[in-house]
Scaffold this active site. Sequence first.
Site, PDB file in Angstrom:
ATOM      1  N   THR A   1      31.700  25.230 -12.798  1.00 44.97           N
ATOM      2  CA  THR A   1      32.686  25.401 -11.728  1.00 44.97           C
ATOM      3  C   THR A   1      32.904  24.033 -11.090  1.00 44.97           C
ATOM      4  OG1 THR A   1      31.072  25.772  -9.956  1.00 44.97           O
ATOM      5  CG2 THR A   1      31.745  27.708 -11.237  1.00 44.97           C
TER       6      THR A   1
ATOM      7  N   VAL B   1      27.310  24.025 -10.394  1.00 50.69           N
ATOM      8  CA  VAL B   1      28.005  24.096  -9.099  1.00 50.69           C
ATOM      9  C   VAL B   1      27.963  22.710  -8.463  1.00 50.69           C
ATOM     10  CG1 VAL B   1      27.628  26.550  -8.664  1.00 50.69           C
ATOM     11  CG2 VAL B   1      25.907  24.933  -7.939  1.00 50.69           C
TER      12      VAL B   1
ATOM     13  N   ILE C   1      23.199  21.252 -10.845  1.00 47.14           N
ATOM     14  CA  ILE C   1      23.936  20.626  -9.743  1.00 47.14           C
ATOM     15  C   ILE C   1      24.887  19.563 -10.278  1.00 47.14           C
ATOM     16  CG2 ILE C   1      23.760  19.455  -7.532  1.00 47.14           C
ATOM     17  CD1 ILE C   1      22.404  22.233  -7.605  1.00 47.14           C
ATOM     18  N   LYS C   2      26.168  19.782 -10.005  1.00 43.74           N
ATOM     19  CA  LYS C   2      27.189  18.813 -10.423  1.00 43.74           C
ATOM     20  C   LYS C   2      27.301  17.726  -9.361  1.00 43.74           C
ATOM     21  CE  LYS C   2      31.163  20.064 -13.085  1.00 43.74           C
ATOM     22  NZ  LYS C   2      32.432  20.781 -13.066  1.00 43.74           N
ATOM     23  N   ILE C   3      27.169  16.506  -9.814  1.00 42.65           N
ATOM     24  CA  ILE C   3      27.197  15.371  -8.889  1.00 42.65           C
ATOM     25  C   ILE C   3      28.202  14.345  -9.398  1.00 42.65           C
ATOM     26  CG2 ILE C   3      25.778  13.464  -8.001  1.00 42.65           C
ATOM     27  CD1 ILE C   3      23.565  15.373  -7.672  1.00 42.65           C
TER      28      ILE C   3
END
Length: 216
Positions: free
Chosen positions: A27, A56, A82-84
């Site tokens: 997402t 996310v 975790i999207k960074i």
Amino acid sequence: MKIFLDTANIEHIREANSWGVIDGVTTNPTLIAREGREFREVVEEICSIVDGPISVEVIALDHEGMINEARDLAKIHRNIVIKIPMTVDGLKAVKVLSREGVKTNMTLVFSPNQAILAAKAGATYVSPFIGRLDDIGHEGMSLVAKVVKIYQNYGFDTQVIVASVRHPMHVVEAAMIGAHVCTVPYAVLEKMVKHPLTDIGIERFLADWRRYRGEG
Ligand code: E4P
């Protein structure tokens, strides 16, 4: 190659998951906002449907804020990734989180150099955005080929997620290159199933069967 679904739409996730071909979900803030629902509620629902990595994205731009958000999001479910975003602060956050065992997906990657740094920082995944490069007249897929080759050269564990996919040929090209994952919008997944000769073939088989049974 693993196939992730690139959406926050629960109906689409539920349907695609029932086909038995989805390995995870990605997402981003745009996709979450499109659903008009509470962020955490959507993420929890996705985790309850798909048993695989669920990416996310953090909103903070400073590394401390990113790390705090990431730690909090990681508590939602063991499958959370975790999207960074690919920035200096993003790299610092990935380094800290990877040491803590939090899975990360370095996003908004548009160059081989960015992908090298993401791997050095210890990102679990890196997401080169193919369609957005194509949109500005570059060859997005050549970035994927370079990143896959570089990671192979040095045995980096970071997995390549081909992102910003626009059409089924992107999926084929990603698989030919040997990318670990391709994340696809639902519309692209639907197109991957279809071939006119399959439809014509089914029609012909059924017509012949009806004739054989004296029904047509
Ligand atoms: C996935 O990780 C990305 O957020 C997504 O593929 C971006 O796609 P877009 O370029 O179509 O917005």
